[in-house]
Design an enzyme around this catalytic site. Structure first.
Site, mmCIF file in Angstrom:
data_model
loop_
_atom_site.group_PDB
_atom_site.id
_atom_site.type_symbol
_atom_site.label_atom_id
_atom_site.label_comp_id
_atom_site.label_asym_id
_atom_site.label_seq_id
_atom_site.Cartn_x
_atom_site.Cartn_y
_atom_site.Cartn_z
ATOM 1 N N SER A 123 0.840 -1.189 0.000
ATOM 2 C CA SER A 123 0.000 0.000 0.000
ATOM 3 C C SER A 123 0.886 1.254 0.000
ATOM 4 O O SER A 123 1.761 1.380 -0.856
ATOM 5 C CB SER A 123 -0.960 -0.044 1.193
ATOM 6 O OG SER A 123 -1.940 0.958 1.098
ATOM 7 N N ASP B 54 -9.593 -2.586 -6.270
ATOM 8 C CA ASP B 54 -8.742 -1.670 -5.518
ATOM 9 C C ASP B 54 -8.516 -0.439 -6.387
ATOM 10 O O ASP B 54 -8.077 -0.571 -7.542
ATOM 11 C CB ASP B 54 -7.404 -2.361 -5.207
ATOM 12 C CG ASP B 54 -6.458 -1.505 -4.378
ATOM 13 O OD1 ASP B 54 -6.763 -0.326 -4.125
ATOM 14 O OD2 ASP B 54 -5.404 -2.034 -3.975
ATOM 15 N N HIS C 13 -8.378 -4.198 -1.626
ATOM 16 C CA HIS C 13 -7.213 -3.665 -0.929
ATOM 17 C C HIS C 13 -7.200 -4.141 0.526
ATOM 18 O O HIS C 13 -8.136 -3.890 1.278
ATOM 19 C CB HIS C 13 -7.244 -2.132 -0.969
ATOM 20 C CG HIS C 13 -5.964 -1.487 -0.559
ATOM 21 N ND1 HIS C 13 -4.932 -1.273 -1.440
ATOM 22 C CD2 HIS C 13 -5.541 -1.011 0.634
ATOM 23 C CE1 HIS C 13 -3.928 -0.690 -0.806
ATOM 24 N NE2 HIS C 13 -4.269 -0.527 0.455
#
Length: 319
Positions: free
Chosen positions: A161, A258, A288
């Site tokens: 991320s 995502d 995600h």
């Protein structure tokens, strides 16, 4: 919208934390929710001995020392690969505990040394503070390689991320500043592009855990300004880099539902076009952060792919 979430992941959607980020008060609430989630997620008990210690390393010029957590295999003989790990959290959340179980497992399975960095968070500390903290930690890993039992020729950087975006930025800094030399970069579901104009970013406004509104808040907090401006540094948003040649081999992953999906795909493509050895994995039916549902088959495959990529990328010869 409705999404074709993997059947093993779908039952968990109602139990996962909602993290709407709109202002400072919502950020404080989200930070508390993420901390609580970390307390209830399953831990990991290593099969092999793993030594864990917290310390601090010299920070960037005129900045505080940077807290790090060092994970070392207790039964190693000789120097082993080293990995700087950078946690996720949209540049605004996360700490050393966030991925503790995952890092214990990686050390256990790979027999490498991992240094996890607790960089300063936005908006209290916007760019360049977080990435400079991470680069300072990488410089320390190289300088202390012998003391840490690390082979200086086999050092990598990894994150997921925002941590994936920061890992890409650290790789750019290491190339442009003439070191430390990196053997490998793992960019997991990376946050790379403040322009917020990819099809997935424009479409996924209500996806689980991470969505476009959160991304807008994340980038605004990190940049200290509205995202998408004309003068954003590539060390803040690596997708802005015009030259990706000379970067270390990369393993890039994305999840289907995502908003960060397409920027990860595009970065992997651009790395390959620049002559970088870039390997890419895309996981259907995922969202995600869905990897936290460790029991799902797709999550197990995602983790196994990361282990395999790190094994090959860092030249792990044991385990």
């Amino acid at each position: 919208m409705t999404y074709a979430i993997d059947p093993e992941l779908a039952p968990w959607l109602d139990m996962l934390p909602e993290v709407p980020l709109t202002d400072h008060e919502s950020l404080l609430t989200a930070r508390a929710s993420m901390a609580q989630l970390g307390e209830v997620l399953p831990g990991y008990e290593p099969v092999n001995p793993v030594d864990v210690r917290d310390t601090a390393v010299p920070g960037p010029s005129d900045a505080p020392d940077v807290p790090v957590r060092v994970y070392s295999p207790g039964n190693r003989t000789g120097a082993v690969p080293g990995l700087l790990y950078i946690h996720g959290g949209g540049f605004v959340m996360g700490d050393l505990d966030m991925f503790n179980a995952q890092l214990l497992r990686l050390v256990d399975e790979l027999g490498i040394v991992i240094v996890s960095v607790d960089y300063r968070l936005a908006p209290e500390h916007p760019f360049p503070a977080p990435v400079e903290d991470c680069y300072a930690a990488l410089a320390w890993v190289e300088a202390k390689a012998a003391e840490l039992g690390i082979d200086p020729a086999r050092i990598g950087v990894a994150g997921e991320s925002a941590g994936g975006g920061l890992s890409a930025a650290v790789a750019l800094l290491a190339r442009d500043r003439g070191g430390p030399a990196l053997r490998f970069q793992y960019l997991g579901i990376p946050e790379l592009d403040d322009r917020l104009d990819t099809p997935s970013m424009e479409a996924y406004t209500d996806t689980p855990i991470w969505n476009r509104p959160n991304a807008v808040f994340s980038w605004t907090s990190y940049l200290g300004a509205e995202p998408g401006g004309a003068d954003v540094s590539p060390y803040a948003a690596p997708a802005r880099a015009t030259d990706l040649a000379g970067l270390p081999p990369a393993f890039v992953t994305t999840c289907q539902f995502d908003p960060l999906r397409d920027e990860g795909i595009q970065y992997a493509q651009r790395l390959a076009h620049a002559g970088v050895q870039a390997e890419f994995r895309h996981y259907p039916g995922t969202f995600h952060g869905s990897g936290m549902v460790e029991t799902a088959q797709i999550s197990r495959r995602m983790f196994a792919d990361v282990v395999d990529a790190l094994r090959r990328g860092l030249g792990v010869t044991t385990g």
